[in-house]
Design an enzyme around this catalytic site. Structure first.
Site, PDB file in Angstrom:
ATOM      1  N   TYR A  94       0.908  -1.392   0.171  1.00  0.00           N
ATOM      2  CA  TYR A  94      -0.089  -0.113   0.042  1.00  0.00           C
ATOM      3  C   TYR A  94       0.862   1.066  -0.192  1.00  0.00           C
ATOM      4  O   TYR A  94       1.811   1.177   0.846  1.00  0.00           O
ATOM      5  CB  TYR A  94      -1.027  -0.079   1.301  1.00  0.00           C
ATOM      6  N   HIS A  95       0.685   2.164  -0.791  1.00  0.00           N
ATOM      7  CA  HIS A  95       1.389   3.430  -1.205  1.00  0.00           C
ATOM      8  C   HIS A  95       0.761   4.643  -0.006  1.00  0.00           C
ATOM      9  O   HIS A  95      -0.312   5.168  -0.505  1.00  0.00           O
ATOM     10  CB  HIS A  95       1.381   3.852  -2.541  1.00  0.00           C
ATOM     11  N   GLY A  96       1.649   5.007   0.943  1.00  0.00           N
ATOM     12  CA  GLY A  96       1.243   6.217   1.560  1.00  0.00           C
ATOM     13  C   GLY A  96       1.460   7.335   1.028  1.00  0.00           C
ATOM     14  O   GLY A  96       1.849   7.350  -0.311  1.00  0.00           O
ATOM     15  N   GLU A 143      -2.790   6.436  -5.326  1.00  0.00           N
ATOM     16  CA  GLU A 143      -3.326   6.036  -4.110  1.00  0.00           C
ATOM     17  C   GLU A 143      -2.257   6.905  -3.184  1.00  0.00           C
ATOM     18  O   GLU A 143      -2.939   7.364  -2.142  1.00  0.00           O
ATOM     19  CB  GLU A 143      -2.716   4.324  -4.144  1.00  0.00           C
ATOM     20  N   ARG A 176      -0.396   6.551   6.699  1.00  0.00           N
ATOM     21  CA  ARG A 176      -1.389   7.567   6.153  1.00  0.00           C
ATOM     22  C   ARG A 176      -1.453   8.623   7.354  1.00  0.00           C
ATOM     23  O   ARG A 176      -1.788   9.807   7.328  1.00  0.00           O
ATOM     24  CB  ARG A 176      -2.593   7.040   5.814  1.00  0.00           C
TER      25      ARG A 176
END
Length: 290
Positions: A89-91, A162, A200
């Site tokens: 998952y890309h912050g 994202e 995030r």
């Protein structure tokens, strides 16, 4: 004026602090240039030479991660000795990936090749850093080649969209992307899901404002303002590998990878994310071995 300063100072600081990541990146570049000057150009590009430089940079990022975010890695045993494709998952920034890369380099003596967006290659002064750490443009051919050569490769299928337009609900924005799954199938390697708790909450974007989404889709440049860089607790969780299966399609494998990342998010991230709670988790010892 004093009243206005105390009123707006937190806002100004939250807008300036993300530049700390950029400062450390350029510090890493300076370290590489200094290291390169110690010898002639031919010897500078030998692998053994750059190994020392990589470890210096990795030590810088590892120290920053421990001090600023109390950074931890869980599931390191799921990283194989051979090739594998890490999906994450890309912050708002990939600072958690920098931390993970540094930890694996120091503890496992391995480099993680990573696919970056095209704008990264146009950033001034970044060429040496990208070359030394084997950052790729992302064509399927070069990704497959890196894996077939026995390397680890990392891809964030959500990419810049994202990073900029996801939010504290940690929604994956992958669309119908399945190229990464095709790469894993053709290279015959496992996929390893990865997620970093509170990434995030560390740095947030103003991507909810419609004007920035319109500008990105038109210019394809990440011009969305970032704020924060709060010293929240960060833990990277490396999930169980999804083994190579010659009978699975790219679409099916992509869905399995997405489900695996979502499982890590559901298990380790309280939704919606909250900055204050993430800060307090620096002092919550009960979650240390979660």
């Amino acid at each position: 004026m004093v009243y206005l300063w105390w009123l707006f100072a937190p806002l100004l600081i939250s807008l300036v602090l993300p530049l700390l990541i950029l400062l450390i990146l350029y510090s890493s570049i300076i370290i590489l240039h200094i290291y390169k000057r110690r010898t002639d150009l031919k010897e500078a590009y030998c692998n053994d030479f750059w190994d020392g430089a990589r470890h210096m940079v990795a030590t810088l990022w590892t120290g920053h991660g421990r001090i600023w975010n109390g950074y931890e890695v869980h599931g390191m045993e799921n990283i194989p000795d051979g090739p594998a494709l890490i999906i994450f998952y890309h912050g708002a920034t990939p600072v958690d990936f920098f931390y993970l890369l540094s930890n694996i380099l120091i503890k496992k003596k391995r480099i993680i090749h990573v696919v970056a967006d095209h704008f990264v290659f146009s950033m001034p002064g970044f060429k040496l850093l990208l070359d030394v750490f084997d950052v790729l443009h992302g064509s399927q051919e070069e990704c497959i080649k890196a894996l077939k050569n026995g390397n680890l490769l990392a891809i964030a299928p959500g990419g810049v969209r994202e990073a900029l337009f996801s939010d504290e609900n940690y929604t994956l924005i992958w669309g119908k992307r399945k190229g990464f799954a095709q790469v894993a199938i053709e290279a015959k390697v496992p996929i390893i899901p990865m997620f970093t708790q509170n990434v995030r909450e560390g740095i947030r974007s103003l991507g909810r404002l419609k004007i920035f989404r319109i500008l990105y889709e038109y210019l394809r440049l990440p011009i969305v303002p970032l704020y924060g860089n709060f010293p929240v607790k960060m833990r990277t969780y490396i999930g169980n590998p999804i083994p190579y299966d010659p009978n699975i399609t790219a679409a099916e494998l992509a869905e399995k990878a997405k489900t695996a990342v979502e499982f890590l998010i559901d298990k380790h991230q309280k939704i919606p994310g909250n900055v204050f709670r993430a800060l307090m988790e620096r002092f919550d010892k009960s979650q240390k071995d979660d």
